[in-house]
Design a protein around this motif. Structure first.
Motif, PDB file in Angstrom:
ATOM      1  N   ASN A   7      43.830  45.771  48.691  1.00  0.00           N
ATOM      2  CA  ASN A   7      42.612  46.304  49.292  1.00  0.00           C
ATOM      3  C   ASN A   7      41.700  46.881  48.220  1.00  0.00           C
ATOM      4  OD1 ASN A   7      43.240  45.931  52.159  1.00  0.00           O
ATOM      5  ND2 ASN A   7      44.793  47.485  51.842  1.00  0.00           N
ATOM      6  N   ALA A   8      40.417  46.643  48.394  1.00  0.00           N
ATOM      7  CA  ALA A   8      39.412  47.308  47.579  1.00  0.00           C
ATOM      8  C   ALA A   8      38.993  48.566  48.336  1.00  0.00           C
ATOM      9  CB  ALA A   8      38.226  46.390  47.325  1.00  0.00           C
ATOM     10  N   VAL A   9      39.566  49.707  47.957  1.00  0.00           N
ATOM     11  CA  VAL A   9      39.305  50.952  48.666  1.00  0.00           C
ATOM     12  C   VAL A   9      37.843  51.359  48.530  1.00  0.00           C
ATOM     13  CG1 VAL A   9      40.005  53.368  48.894  1.00  0.00           C
ATOM     14  CG2 VAL A   9      41.695  51.635  48.274  1.00  0.00           C
ATOM     15  N   SER A  10      37.266  51.087  47.371  1.00  0.00           N
ATOM     16  CA  SER A  10      35.857  51.356  47.128  1.00  0.00           C
ATOM     17  C   SER A  10      35.344  50.313  46.141  1.00  0.00           C
ATOM     18  CB  SER A  10      35.663  52.777  46.587  1.00  0.00           C
ATOM     19  OG  SER A  10      36.271  52.906  45.313  1.00  0.00           O
ATOM     20  N   ARG A  11      34.139  50.488  45.671  1.00  0.00           N
ATOM     21  CA  ARG A  11      33.563  49.523  44.733  1.00  0.00           C
ATOM     22  C   ARG A  11      34.301  49.529  43.404  1.00  0.00           C
ATOM     23  NH1 ARG A  11      27.268  50.687  44.432  1.00  0.00           N
ATOM     24  NH2 ARG A  11      27.474  48.965  42.934  1.00  0.00           N
ATOM     25  N   THR A  12      35.002  50.624  43.105  1.00  0.00           N
ATOM     26  CA  THR A  12      35.662  50.739  41.801  1.00  0.00           C
ATOM     27  C   THR A  12      37.156  51.022  41.909  1.00  0.00           C
ATOM     28  OG1 THR A  12      35.105  53.095  41.706  1.00  0.00           O
ATOM     29  CG2 THR A  12      33.557  51.557  40.696  1.00  0.00           C
ATOM     30  N   GLU A  13      37.745  50.946  43.097  1.00  0.00           N
ATOM     31  CA  GLU A  13      39.164  51.275  43.253  1.00  0.00           C
ATOM     32  C   GLU A  13      39.898  50.148  43.950  1.00  0.00           C
ATOM     33  OE1 GLU A  13      42.024  54.971  44.767  1.00  0.00           O
ATOM     34  OE2 GLU A  13      39.853  55.033  45.048  1.00  0.00           O
ATOM     35  N   LEU A  14      41.003  49.715  43.333  1.00  0.00           N
ATOM     36  CA  LEU A  14      41.819  48.620  43.851  1.00  0.00           C
ATOM     37  C   LEU A  14      43.206  49.155  44.185  1.00  0.00           C
ATOM     38  CD1 LEU A  14      42.011  45.461  44.265  1.00  0.00           C
ATOM     39  CD2 LEU A  14      43.030  45.395  41.981  1.00  0.00           C
ATOM     40  N   SER A  15      43.661  48.895  45.412  1.00  0.00           N
ATOM     41  CA  SER A  15      44.958  49.383  45.875  1.00  0.00           C
ATOM     42  C   SER A  15      45.896  48.196  46.102  1.00  0.00           C
ATOM     43  CB  SER A  15      44.798  50.181  47.172  1.00  0.00           C
ATOM     44  OG  SER A  15      46.057  50.534  47.702  1.00  0.00           O
ATOM     45  N   LEU A  16      47.098  48.263  45.506  1.00  0.00           N
ATOM     46  CA  LEU A  16      48.110  47.227  45.669  1.00  0.00           C
ATOM     47  C   LEU A  16      49.334  47.826  46.355  1.00  0.00           C
ATOM     48  CD1 LEU A  16      48.046  45.532  42.124  1.00  0.00           C
ATOM     49  CD2 LEU A  16      46.567  45.091  44.085  1.00  0.00           C
ATOM     50  N   GLY A  50      32.293  45.176  34.926  1.00  0.00           N
ATOM     51  CA  GLY A  50      32.201  44.416  33.692  1.00  0.00           C
ATOM     52  C   GLY A  50      33.278  43.356  33.646  1.00  0.00           C
ATOM     53  N   THR A  51      33.339  42.574  32.580  1.00  0.00           N
ATOM     54  CA  THR A  51      34.288  41.473  32.459  1.00  0.00           C
ATOM     55  C   THR A  51      35.065  41.607  31.172  1.00  0.00           C
ATOM     56  OG1 THR A  51      32.655  40.054  31.366  1.00  0.00           O
ATOM     57  CG2 THR A  51      32.791  39.937  33.761  1.00  0.00           C
ATOM     58  N   ASN A  52      36.279  41.043  31.187  1.00  0.00           N
ATOM     59  CA  ASN A  52      37.047  40.954  29.940  1.00  0.00           C
ATOM     60  C   ASN A  52      36.715  39.642  29.254  1.00  0.00           C
ATOM     61  OD1 ASN A  52      38.314  39.008  31.450  1.00  0.00           O
ATOM     62  ND2 ASN A  52      40.274  40.080  31.600  1.00  0.00           N
ATOM     63  N   ASN A  53      37.482  39.280  28.237  1.00  0.00           N
ATOM     64  CA  ASN A  53      37.172  38.071  27.469  1.00  0.00           C
ATOM     65  C   ASN A  53      37.300  36.798  28.291  1.00  0.00           C
ATOM     66  OD1 ASN A  53      36.744  39.662  25.202  1.00  0.00           O
ATOM     67  ND2 ASN A  53      38.894  39.529  24.542  1.00  0.00           N
ATOM     68  N   GLU A  54      38.062  36.856  29.383  1.00  0.00           N
ATOM     69  CA  GLU A  54      38.254  35.670  30.212  1.00  0.00           C
ATOM     70  C   GLU A  54      37.375  35.682  31.452  1.00  0.00           C
ATOM     71  OE1 GLU A  54      42.349  35.210  31.095  1.00  0.00           O
ATOM     72  OE2 GLU A  54      42.980  35.121  29.004  1.00  0.00           O
ATOM     73  N   GLY A  55      36.512  36.688  31.564  1.00  0.00           N
ATOM     74  CA  GLY A  55      35.592  36.739  32.695  1.00  0.00           C
ATOM     75  C   GLY A  55      36.200  37.269  33.971  1.00  0.00           C
ATOM     76  N   ILE A  56      37.389  37.891  33.880  1.00  0.00           N
ATOM     77  CA  ILE A  56      38.061  38.426  35.057  1.00  0.00           C
ATOM     78  C   ILE A  56      37.831  39.927  35.137  1.00  0.00           C
ATOM     79  CG2 ILE A  56      40.303  38.779  36.166  1.00  0.00           C
ATOM     80  CD1 ILE A  56      41.265  36.242  34.911  1.00  0.00           C
ATOM     81  N   GLY A  57      37.590  40.430  36.316  1.00  0.00           N
ATOM     82  CA  GLY A  57      37.493  41.865  36.499  1.00  0.00           C
ATOM     83  C   GLY A  57      36.091  42.377  36.685  1.00  0.00           C
ATOM     84  N   THR A  58      35.206  41.582  37.247  1.00  0.00           N
ATOM     85  CA  THR A  58      33.829  42.039  37.429  1.00  0.00           C
ATOM     86  C   THR A  58      33.757  43.204  38.393  1.00  0.00           C
ATOM     87  OG1 THR A  58      33.520  40.353  39.143  1.00  0.00           O
ATOM     88  CG2 THR A  58      32.879  39.786  36.900  1.00  0.00           C
ATOM     89  N   SER A  59      34.666  43.251  39.364  1.00  0.00           N
ATOM     90  CA  SER A  59      34.656  44.334  40.337  1.00  0.00           C
ATOM     91  C   SER A  59      36.012  44.390  41.017  1.00  0.00           C
ATOM     92  CB  SER A  59      33.558  44.119  41.384  1.00  0.00           C
ATOM     93  OG  SER A  59      33.853  42.972  42.171  1.00  0.00           O
ATOM     94  N   ALA A  60      36.258  45.502  41.722  1.00  0.00           N
ATOM     95  CA  ALA A  60      37.494  45.628  42.477  1.00  0.00           C
ATOM     96  C   ALA A  60      37.558  44.574  43.586  1.00  0.00           C
ATOM     97  CB  ALA A  60      37.608  47.033  43.058  1.00  0.00           C
ATOM     98  N   GLU A  61      36.425  44.257  44.168  1.00  0.00           N
ATOM     99  CA  GLU A  61      36.384  43.268  45.249  1.00  0.00           C
ATOM    100  C   GLU A  61      36.758  41.882  44.737  1.00  0.00           C
ATOM    101  OE1 GLU A  61      35.979  42.210  49.207  1.00  0.00           O
ATOM    102  OE2 GLU A  61      35.780  44.217  48.322  1.00  0.00           O
ATOM    103  N   GLN A  62      36.285  41.517  43.543  1.00  0.00           N
ATOM    104  CA  GLN A  62      36.602  40.201  42.996  1.00  0.00           C
ATOM    105  C   GLN A  62      38.082  40.105  42.625  1.00  0.00           C
ATOM    106  OE1 GLN A  62      34.148  39.084  39.698  1.00  0.00           O
ATOM    107  NE2 GLN A  62      34.903  36.985  39.631  1.00  0.00           N
ATOM    108  N   LEU A  63      38.622  41.163  42.041  1.00  0.00           N
ATOM    109  CA  LEU A  63      40.047  41.166  41.734  1.00  0.00           C
ATOM    110  C   LEU A  63      40.878  41.072  43.015  1.00  0.00           C
ATOM    111  CD1 LEU A  63      40.749  43.727  38.858  1.00  0.00           C
ATOM    112  CD2 LEU A  63      41.436  41.336  38.968  1.00  0.00           C
ATOM    113  N   LYS A  64      40.424  41.772  44.054  1.00  0.00           N
ATOM    114  CA  LYS A  64      41.139  41.726  45.330  1.00  0.00           C
ATOM    115  C   LYS A  64      41.192  40.309  45.872  1.00  0.00           C
ATOM    116  CE  LYS A  64      39.240  41.889  49.140  1.00  0.00           C
ATOM    117  NZ  LYS A  64      38.416  42.117  50.346  1.00  0.00           N
ATOM    118  N   ASP A  65      40.064  39.616  45.862  1.00  0.00           N
ATOM    119  CA  ASP A  65      40.023  38.245  46.383  1.00  0.00           C
ATOM    120  C   ASP A  65      40.946  37.321  45.595  1.00  0.00           C
ATOM    121  OD1 ASP A  65      38.185  39.112  48.234  1.00  0.00           O
ATOM    122  OD2 ASP A  65      36.432  38.433  47.083  1.00  0.00           O
ATOM    123  N   GLU A  66      40.967  37.475  44.268  1.00  0.00           N
ATOM    124  CA  GLU A  66      41.800  36.607  43.439  1.00  0.00           C
ATOM    125  C   GLU A  66      43.285  36.881  43.674  1.00  0.00           C
ATOM    126  OE1 GLU A  66      42.607  33.660  40.490  1.00  0.00           O
ATOM    127  OE2 GLU A  66      40.940  34.125  41.819  1.00  0.00           O
TER     128      GLU A  66
END
Length: 525
Positions: free
Chosen positions: A143-152, A177-193
């Protein structure tokens, strides 16, 4: 390490998450771990898909194995640095697997870059080194609890013992922001992946949608969306995913007010909200609530989808249908589980022909429903007790409360008590329990006349008051949930008032005999 005839033995080795240390052995065809406190764990060499080697402090090293068919990884700790070459040679020669050496970060930082490896590991990288990693197949909720918080949240291990250490949940702050591989733009994007890789996303077309369904726990109104493989439960702050395969049982209850019905889902993988676990999800709906099936369950979507477990015609028969009926048929069809209702035998014995009795459990009041094989307490917390798990049952009449009685249940984990059950249903409860083949032999006081006897522990609790009650409740059980501080029980208040009056009378007598000494006042300069 010991080696003989193509066999390697390492000792002492710990299986991460399991109690005790044992032997790790490898032969030409097999490998496994054996400990006196656990059954032997063994795999065929051809089942090893991937092997990794990591340092974990001092001269301690970790061997990580990915086994074919296992959803999680297997980690073993206790190897020494000198063991690497022998293991690497054995994996390559006999199992045709390359043992990869992964550098591990030792700086102790709690931040880094997110990286997904082999579509199965979520890693926090510090440069080119691994800070820590989590197994994606073990996720149960993301779950993306907020725009900047990811809960597993992680699945419960059904084979874990009481002494085993199991990770249940973790939260990440995702600044953007993104890392060198372009992953991690937001908590929501990480949640979807992560949901996609863990098969938690509700893929496919939305087959049905219902708004503002009241759920007892996690409490509040939620929107339900049915997909081919799962249901999404969307609240104000969090979204949960319930796979149909995790629905172990369904209960359908008629609430005593005659205006509402409750659908309860028993889940093999409980929903988690922070530190709270919800193995039972209760949905409360109005009995007369109707749903427009053409809008809520669109026929065009069902026609376009193939391979569904259930046909729309099996769940829907008209344009307007009761909401609880549509929900029940969809849940029953997709999960393959029947809906269980309370026993007719108890309803026939009840003086008002009800399926339940009013009572109090701990600090909450609610309704206790009697089924053929079990009993259910609703609404908060929802508690399900199988008769087969009960060691003994005792119905007791407290002389301090002439219009009610209590039910004491002895379980392997301790005692549970349902209090303040109205005296008018005593005969019905006693007769139903006595005649039930699963619980009748466990009823302690079969003679109704003896039911007025008060156990010593019950009398002691009545004398010690609320402080002792709260101390007992603090231990809780796996279905306990957060207490509602606004709840007030009138019966408790009246009983407490009587006790207080008696105490006050005693105090008055003491005061007349010997007045208390006056306090000395001290002036402050």
């Amino acid at each position: 390490m010991a080696a003989a005839d193509e066999q390697l033995t390492f000792n002492p080795i710990t299986y991460v998450g399991k109690k005790g240390a044992g032997y790790f052995r490898l032969t030409k065809d097999q490998l496994g771990w054996q400990c006196s406190q656990h059954d032997m764990i063994r795999w065929q060499g051809r089942e090893v898909q991937r092997a990794e080697w990591q340092a974990c402090g001092g001269d301690q090293h970790l061997l990580k194995l990915c086994i074919k068919g296992d959803v999680s990884f297997n980690r073993f700790v206790g190897f020494q640095g000198k063991d690497l070459q022998a293991l690497k040679s054995h994996f390559s020669k006999h199992f045709n697997v390359e043992l990869q050496v992964l550098p591990t970060a030792a700086q102790g930082h709690s931040w880094g870059d997110a990286k997904i490896a082999h579509d199965s590991s979520f890693r926090l990288m510090l440069g080119e080194k691994i800070g820590f990693e989590l197994d994606i197949p073990e996720l149960s909720q993301v779950n993306a609890v907020s725009r900047t918080e990811l809960s597993l949240e992680f699945q419960e291990d059904a084979f874990a013992q009481d002494e085993d250490e199991v990770l249940s949940g973790i939260r990440f702050f995702v600044p953007g922001g993104t890392n060198n591989e372009g992953i991690g733009t937001s908590a929501e994007q990480l949640k979807d992946e992560l949901q996609r890789l863990a098969n938690l996303s509700a893929a496919g077309e939305r087959l049905a949608s219902f708004r503002d369904i009241w759920i007892a726990a996690p409490r509040g109104k939620h929107d339900l969306d049915f997909y081919p493989q799962a249901i999404t439960v969307r609240g104000k702050t969090q979204t949960y995913t319930i796979k149909y395969t995790s629905i172990a049982r369904i209960f359908l209850l008629d609430m005593p007010n005659g205006r509402q019905k409750m659908l309860i889902l028993g889940l093999s993988q409980p929903l988690r909200s922070g530190n709270q676990s919800h193995p039972l999800v209760g949905m409360l709906v109005e009995s007369d609530a109707k749903v427009d099936t053409a809008e809520a369950v669109p026929e065009t979507v069902w026609t376009a989808c193939t391979g569904l477990k259930v046909k729309r015609s099996e769940c829907i028969s008209s344009a307007q249908e009761p909401l609880f009926q549509v929900l029940g048929m969809l849940l029953k069809g997709f999960s393959g589980k029947p809906a269980v209702a309370p026993a007719d035998d108890f309803k026939a014995k009840h003086p008002e022909k009800q399926q339940s009795v009013n009572c109090a459990f701990q600090t909450e009041n609610g309704h206790l429903f009697f089924l053929k094989k079990s009993m259910l307490f609703v609404q908060k917390p929802i508690k399900w007790l199988k008769y087969s798990d009960i060691i003994s049952m005792q119905l007791t009449k407290n002389p301090l409360r002439k219009n009610s009685f209590d039910m004491m249940l002895k379980l392997p984990a301790g005692e549970i008590e349902f209090k303040q059950i109205d005296q008018s249903v005593f005969e019905a409860v006693h007769a139903f329990m006595d005649q039930n083949p699963d619980i009748g032999s466990k009823l302690v006081n079969k003679d109704v006349a003896n039911a007025s006897r008060v156990p010593d522990n019950l009398a002691r609790r009545s004398r010690t008051g609320n402080a002792q009650s709260k101390a007992d409740d603090a231990g809780g059980d796996e279905y306990d949930e957060e207490k509602d501080g606004d709840f007030e029980d009138g019966s408790n208040e009246s009983d407490g008032a009587d006790d207080d009056d008696d105490d006050d009378d005693d105090d008055d007598d003491d005061e007349s005999a010997a007045p208390p000494p006056k306090k000395k006042l001290r002036n402050r300069k």
